[in-house]
Structures are given as structure tokens and as C-alpha cells.
Design an enzyme around this catalytic site. Structure first.
Site, PDB file in Angstrom:
ATOM      1  N   SER A  81     -26.540   0.314  16.628  1.00 43.77           N
ATOM      2  CA  SER A  81     -26.293  -0.901  17.419  1.00 43.77           C
ATOM      3  C   SER A  81     -26.340  -0.686  18.928  1.00 43.77           C
ATOM      4  O   SER A  81     -26.951  -1.493  19.638  1.00 43.77           O
ATOM      5  CB  SER A  81     -24.954  -1.515  17.018  1.00 43.77           C
ATOM      6  OG  SER A  81     -24.944  -1.845  15.650  1.00 43.77           O
ATOM      7  N   ASP A 119     -18.259  -2.971  13.806  1.00 48.77           N
ATOM      8  CA  ASP A 119     -18.589  -2.536  12.445  1.00 48.77           C
ATOM      9  C   ASP A 119     -17.912  -1.202  12.140  1.00 48.77           C
ATOM     10  O   ASP A 119     -18.573  -0.174  12.020  1.00 48.77           O
ATOM     11  CB  ASP A 119     -20.100  -2.458  12.231  1.00 48.77           C
ATOM     12  CG  ASP A 119     -20.781  -1.486  13.187  1.00 48.77           C
ATOM     13  OD1 ASP A 119     -20.173  -1.157  14.230  1.00 48.77           O
ATOM     14  OD2 ASP A 119     -21.880  -1.019  12.882  1.00 48.77           O
TER      15      ASP A 119
END
Length: 305
Positions: free
Chosen positions: A116, A183
Site C-alpha cells: 500500500s 490493514d
């Protein structure tokens, strides 16, 4: 390195290198690309905060990746499906995601898979910045090197700090435009409560900001309760949300062909108004491309957008 500021107990057994490029990453990162592409349409500076950044970059031919072989049933299966049916068959959201991966790999085969923070680094501009948090003893060192070597136009920062705590000092961002990516590994069942608490706090501090939360669909009640609690919290704040899940097979985590998870979900707070239509087109395609048995399915729901 700055001192570690982390609450205990904390577990360090999870390494995303074993799972990079799996079906959960495909869902999460395709959504992330769509959100970032929309947010960068406006000229104003954008701040991206990644609460659990991992190592940032993963080799799909490494021992870790080949041992688990999860990418074979994730990004590699998607690429094979697109190749078989033609590029024109892929929905726009997935074309943008795959295009970003190919560009990152110099237009060649996708052997390096960005996490990410590196996806954000690829898509952001000179006026933007990324703040990545990671506390894993090995991954925070790998992340630091990865960010130092990245060729991003954006400003890339990191801290060896628990992202659930670190985010508090960053909201609201100076730019007043931002995206939080969350996450965690969910090694500890308390992570589910931490995600909810962080969301409530973020909405209080920065109600106009966007959030992208990923979670695994496993046999814990906390995993199934999280989206319901997030919906209630975001609705109470008067904000919009989008929730999508992707199931690729029956069975609990670690069972069945491909190992790892059988399903996961993404929850987006203040999603772009374009995201629902994009997901409606992309999710059935992902079920077809990544589904391993007749239990493969998706769910998409939204509120206020």
C-alpha cells in the site's frame, strides 16, 4: 531508528511476504488505486497515512512467496484471466490496478509486488505525502530502505510506531485532504476493536477524510461483527460508506486449494462517488477470475453515496 513506542502484548509472527499478491491484496489494492486516482483529480495536496505498512515491497519469486504460492491464486490468476479473455474484458478498475503494477515493473512481467505505501508513492504527486507506520522488527527496516529508494514525486515518511497510536497526531492533516489505509494483520483479536476505535476517533478529528479498511473473513465473531459496527459508527457520524467482500472458496483460513484466506473485505469511509459503479463491474469479474469453487461470491453494499 526512533524508539519503539508500542503497546504490549504485540505479536510479530505475521509477515506479509508470505501473502503478497493474494486475492485479498487484489481486492484491497485495486480499491486503493481507484480511490487514489479519484482523490488526485483535485489539485489540492493529499496526505496518505498507512497504519500498518509492512515491508512495502515484495518479490513474488522469493522463497516466502513461492512457499505459500498465494499469488498464484491472486494476482497471477487475474493476469492469466485477462490474458485469456483479452485486455478489453477487464473492468476499468482492474485495468488501472494491473496497469499500475506493470508500470511499476517497467512494463515487464510482474515480479515485484508493491504494498500500500508504495502504491500510494507511485500515484501521488509532488504536493502530496505518505506517512507509513510499521513496528515489525524486520519489516520496518525493509520499509525504510524501500521508501528511501523509491522514485516517488511525493514526500515519503515513516515511523517505527504503532499506527493505531501514530495516526492521532496526524489528523486532521495540514492539507485538509487525506486517506487513511488500515490493514493490520489481525493476529490479535483486539485488532478488530482497535480498528473500530480508530475509525471513530478519525471521524471525530477529520470527518471529511476518507478511510480504506481491510479485514479478513475468518472464523472469529469479531471479523463478522466489524463491518456492522463500522456501518453504525460511520452512519452515526452522518458520513457515507461502501463495503465489499470477495470470497474465492469455501472453508476457513488455511484450508483448501491456495491456502491462506478464503475471503476478505474492504470498508471505505467517505468513498468517491464513482467507486460503487466501478466495484459493481469489477467484483463479478474477480469472482470469475479468482474463484476456486462454487462458493466463490461477492457482496457490495453502500450508504449515502
Amino acid at each position: 531508528f526512533p524508539p519503539v513506542r508500542v503497546r504490549y502484548p504485540y505479536m510479530f509472527s505475521y509477515r506479509h511476504a508470505f501473502h503478497a499478491g493474494n486475492h485479498a491484496d487484489v481486492l484491497k489494492h485495486a480499491t486503493l488505486v481507484a480511490v487514489l486516482q479519484h482523490l488526485t483529480l483535485k489539485e489540492g495536496a493529499l496526505s496518505v497515512v498507512d497504519t500498518h505498512a509492512g515491508a512495502g515491497l515484495y518479490k513474488l519469486d522469493s522463497n516466502s512467496a513461492t512457499t505459500s504460492a498465494e499469488a498464484e491464486f491472486g494476482i497471477k490468476a487475474l493476469l492469466a484471466h485477462i490474458s485469456k479473455h483479452g485486455k478489453a474484458s477487464a473492468p476499468a478498475l482492474l485495468s488501472a490496478y494491473v496497469g499500475m503494477l506493470r508500470q511499476f515493473n517497467g512494463g515487464k512481467d510482474i515480479k515485484m509486488y508493491p504494498g500500500s505505501p508504495i502504491i500510494a508513492a507511485e500515484l501521488l504527486r509532488t504536493q502530496d505525502r505518505v506517512m507509513a507506520f510499521e513496528v515489525h522488527p524486520t519489516d520496518h527496516r525493509l520499509l525504510r530502505t524501500t521508501l528511501e529508494q523509491a522514485t516517488s514525486r511525493a514526500k515519503l515518511l515513516m515511523d517505527r510506531k504503532d499506527g493505531f497510536e501514530g495516526i492521532r497526531s496526524l489528523l486532521p492533516p495540514v492539507s485538509r485532504r487525506g486517506l487513511v489505509v488500515c490493514d493490520p494483520s489481525y493476529e490479535l483479536k483486539t485488532d478488530y476493536a482497535e480498528v473500530l476505535n480508530m475509525t471513530v476517533e478519525a471521524l471525530r478529528r477529520f470527518a471529511t477524510g476518507s478511510m480504506l479498511i481491510w479485514y479478513p473473513l475468518v472464523g472469529r465473531p469479531e471479523a463478522h461483527d466489524l463491518p456492522r459496527k463500522l456501518k453504525n459508527a460511520v452512519a452515526k457520524a452522518g458520513k457515507s460508506w461502501l463495503h465489499a467482500t470477495l470470497q474465492v472458496r469455501a472453508g476457513a483460513a488455511g484450508q483448501g486449494t491456495g491456502g491462506g484466506l478464503g475471503a476478505s473485505g474492504v470498508f471505505v469511509v467517505n468513498p468517491p462517488h464513482t467507486l460503487k459503479a466501478q466495484m459493481q463491474e469489477a467484483l463479478p469479474y474477480l469472482v470469475e477470475a479468482l474463484g476456486q469453487d462454487t462458493h466463490a461470491a461477492f457482496k457490495l453494499e453502500s450508504h449515502g453515496n
